[in-house]
Design a protein around this motif. Structure first.
Motif, PDB file in Angstrom:
ATOM      1  N   ALA A 163      41.830  43.174  36.800  1.00 11.54           N
ATOM      2  CA  ALA A 163      41.432  41.782  37.042  1.00 11.54           C
ATOM      3  C   ALA A 163      41.605  40.922  35.794  1.00 11.54           C
ATOM      4  O   ALA A 163      41.874  39.720  35.910  1.00 11.54           O
ATOM      5  CB  ALA A 163      39.986  41.726  37.526  1.00 11.54           C
ATOM      6  N   LEU A 166      44.511  38.626  35.585  1.00  8.46           N
ATOM      7  CA  LEU A 166      44.517  37.345  36.282  1.00  8.46           C
ATOM      8  C   LEU A 166      43.886  36.225  35.457  1.00  8.46           C
ATOM      9  O   LEU A 166      44.008  35.053  35.810  1.00  8.46           O
ATOM     10  CB  LEU A 166      43.755  37.459  37.611  1.00  8.46           C
ATOM     11  CG  LEU A 166      44.373  38.344  38.688  1.00  8.46           C
ATOM     12  CD1 LEU A 166      43.464  38.372  39.910  1.00  8.46           C
ATOM     13  CD2 LEU A 166      45.761  37.838  39.075  1.00  8.46           C
ATOM     14  N   THR A 167      43.203  36.597  34.385  1.00 10.32           N
ATOM     15  CA  THR A 167      42.514  35.608  33.552  1.00 10.32           C
ATOM     16  C   THR A 167      43.492  35.108  32.492  1.00 10.32           C
ATOM     17  O   THR A 167      43.691  35.742  31.466  1.00 10.32           O
ATOM     18  CB  THR A 167      41.262  36.213  32.909  1.00 10.32           C
ATOM     19  OG1 THR A 167      40.452  36.799  33.935  1.00 10.32           O
ATOM     20  CG2 THR A 167      40.457  35.151  32.179  1.00 10.32           C
ATOM     21  N   TYR A 245      42.072  46.500  44.128  1.00 11.98           N
ATOM     22  CA  TYR A 245      42.646  45.328  43.494  1.00 11.98           C
ATOM     23  C   TYR A 245      43.800  44.753  44.340  1.00 11.98           C
ATOM     24  O   TYR A 245      43.909  43.538  44.511  1.00 11.98           O
ATOM     25  CB  TYR A 245      43.147  45.677  42.101  1.00 11.98           C
ATOM     26  CG  TYR A 245      43.734  44.517  41.350  1.00 11.98           C
ATOM     27  CD1 TYR A 245      42.937  43.616  40.685  1.00 11.98           C
ATOM     28  CD2 TYR A 245      45.125  44.337  41.305  1.00 11.98           C
ATOM     29  CE1 TYR A 245      43.481  42.536  40.000  1.00 11.98           C
ATOM     30  CE2 TYR A 245      45.678  43.265  40.631  1.00 11.98           C
ATOM     31  CZ  TYR A 245      44.853  42.367  39.971  1.00 11.98           C
ATOM     32  OH  TYR A 245      45.396  41.302  39.312  1.00 11.98           O
ATOM     33  N   PHE A 249      42.688  41.144  45.650  1.00 11.93           N
ATOM     34  CA  PHE A 249      43.163  40.097  44.758  1.00 11.93           C
ATOM     35  C   PHE A 249      44.595  39.659  45.081  1.00 11.93           C
ATOM     36  O   PHE A 249      45.172  38.884  44.390  1.00 11.93           O
ATOM     37  CB  PHE A 249      43.072  40.571  43.299  1.00 11.93           C
ATOM     38  CG  PHE A 249      41.663  40.791  42.823  1.00 11.93           C
ATOM     39  CD1 PHE A 249      40.971  39.775  42.185  1.00 11.93           C
ATOM     40  CD2 PHE A 249      41.038  41.990  43.038  1.00 11.93           C
ATOM     41  CE1 PHE A 249      39.680  39.980  41.733  1.00 11.93           C
ATOM     42  CE2 PHE A 249      39.729  42.207  42.604  1.00 11.93           C
ATOM     43  CZ  PHE A 249      39.051  41.190  41.950  1.00 11.93           C
TER      44      PHE A 249
END
Length: 249
Positions: A163, A166-167, A245, A249
């Protein structure tokens, strides 16, 4: 990235990780270490700093995965399997190398591997168990519970790692590895109590092999009956994290 770069990067990065990690365990465990008996918090931060140093070092060459569970989670998510074997080979070689380096750093302490408590002259006593310096040992030996612990702890590692990609700000600032290192510290503090949080098959299996081979006085057994759990559990956890994920996502 070429196969050669990936292999070299993972060997170097994983060796640094294990040097720090096995090193802090040796520091806390062994006689005549200045850090002896300094506790679990010291161990958790030592492993976290090992991730920090190893991953930042390996990142330019291989991306600094350093963990077959992470590599598997990425492959399950992306469907890209072609270079998985290179990552895994580098990680296991690096883990064994790092364990040997940690042994050499604490060579004198390993040679003085005895306790002094309960003796009259203070110079000899019960040998200090050494397997926990190299590999994980459960506090309560329950294969089902131990396996579940390793699966959950590895999901708690790999899913955030995926994750973090994605930041956008983390990648641009170069702080992703720092955040992952703090994540590893948090897992150690919160989830490490039952099994010692292997969460990395290479981190456990490579040093366990080295423990078997090294001439450590009074080292005891390498507990091969338990060795499958810190390999299988993290691999299941990594695959589950990749699936979650990919779907969520």
């Amino acid at each position: 990235m070429s196969n050669g770069d990936i292999f070299v990067g993972e060997v170097i990065g994983t060796a640094i990780l294990i040097l720090f990690g096995a090193g802090v365990c040796a520091a806390v465990t062994l006689r005549y270490s200045k850090a002896r008996a300094s506790g679990w918090i010291v161990i958790a931060f030592g492993w976290g700093f090992g991730v920090l140093a190893g991953a930042y070092t390996a990142a330019p060459l291989s991306g600094g995965q350093l963990n077959p569970a992470v590599t598997l989670g990425i492959a399950v998510d992306t469907g890209e399997w072609g270079k998985v074997w290179v990552y895994l080979l580098g990680q296991f070689v690096g883990a064994m190398l790092g364990a040997v380096l940690a042994y050499l750093v604490y060579l004198a302490q390993f040679q003085a591997n005895v306790r002094t408590e309960g003796t009259t002259d203070g110079t000899a006593g019960e040998p200090v168990p050494t397997l926990g310096i190299f590999s994980t040992v459960p506090e309560i030996r329950n294969p089902v519970a131990n396996l579940v612990t390793e699966i959950i702890a590895t999901v708690a590692l790999v899913l955030p790692v995926l994750a973090f990609g994605l930041t956008k700000g983390l990648g641009e600032s170069g702080t992703t590895v720092l955040i992952v290192s703090l994540l590893v510290v948090g897992i150690g503090l919160s989830l490490g109590g039952p099994t010692g949080y292997a969460i990395n098959p290479a981190r456990d299996l490579g040093p366990r092999i080295v423990h078997t081979l090294l001439p450590i006085p009074h080292k005891g057994g390498s507990d091969w009956g338990y060795a499958w759990i810190p390999v299988v559990g993290p691999l299941i956890g990594g695959a589950l994290a990749g699936l979650v994920y990919n779907v969520a996502f």
